[in-house]
Motif scaffolding. Structure first.
Motif: not given
Length: 101
Positions: A20-22, A37-41, A48-49
């Motif tokens: 994942y790129i952010g 996992h606060e953002i459920k996407r 992926i963490e």
């Protein structure tokens, strides 16, 4: 008055797993959101963490442009980029503030 620091980052589950790129202006907070996992996407769905790569910018426009470029790269190029600085794919989370300073 201090300049804002912006980051583009790559998260992974493991070397052969999803990436994942952010983009963010607060790397520690953003990685914590991914890990909780606060953002459920996408990152929550695939767990992926692990923060494996970071680039820092003073200009948000440059950071966003770099994020767009990296998202278009082939996976092999992304892996090579990560392994240039982090060959063991260690979790770099918690180093965000120190690395920026």
């Amino acid at each position: 008055m201090s300049a804002r620091i912006y980051a583009i980052y790559i998260l992974a589950t493991r070397k052969d797993g999803p990436l994942y790129i952010g983009f963010t202006n607060d790397l520690d907070r953003r990685v914590a959101e991914h890990k909780s996992h606060e953002i459920k996407r996408h990152t929550a769905k695939y767990n992926i963490e692990r923060l494996v790569y970071v680039e820092w910018f003073d200009d948000p426009t440059q950071a966003i442009e770099r994020e767009k470029v990296l998202k278009k790269w082939r996976r092999a190029w992304k892996v090579a980029l990560i392994e240039r600085d982090n060959p063991e794919w260690n979790d770099l989370s918690g180093w965000g503030s120190e690395a920026a300073g």
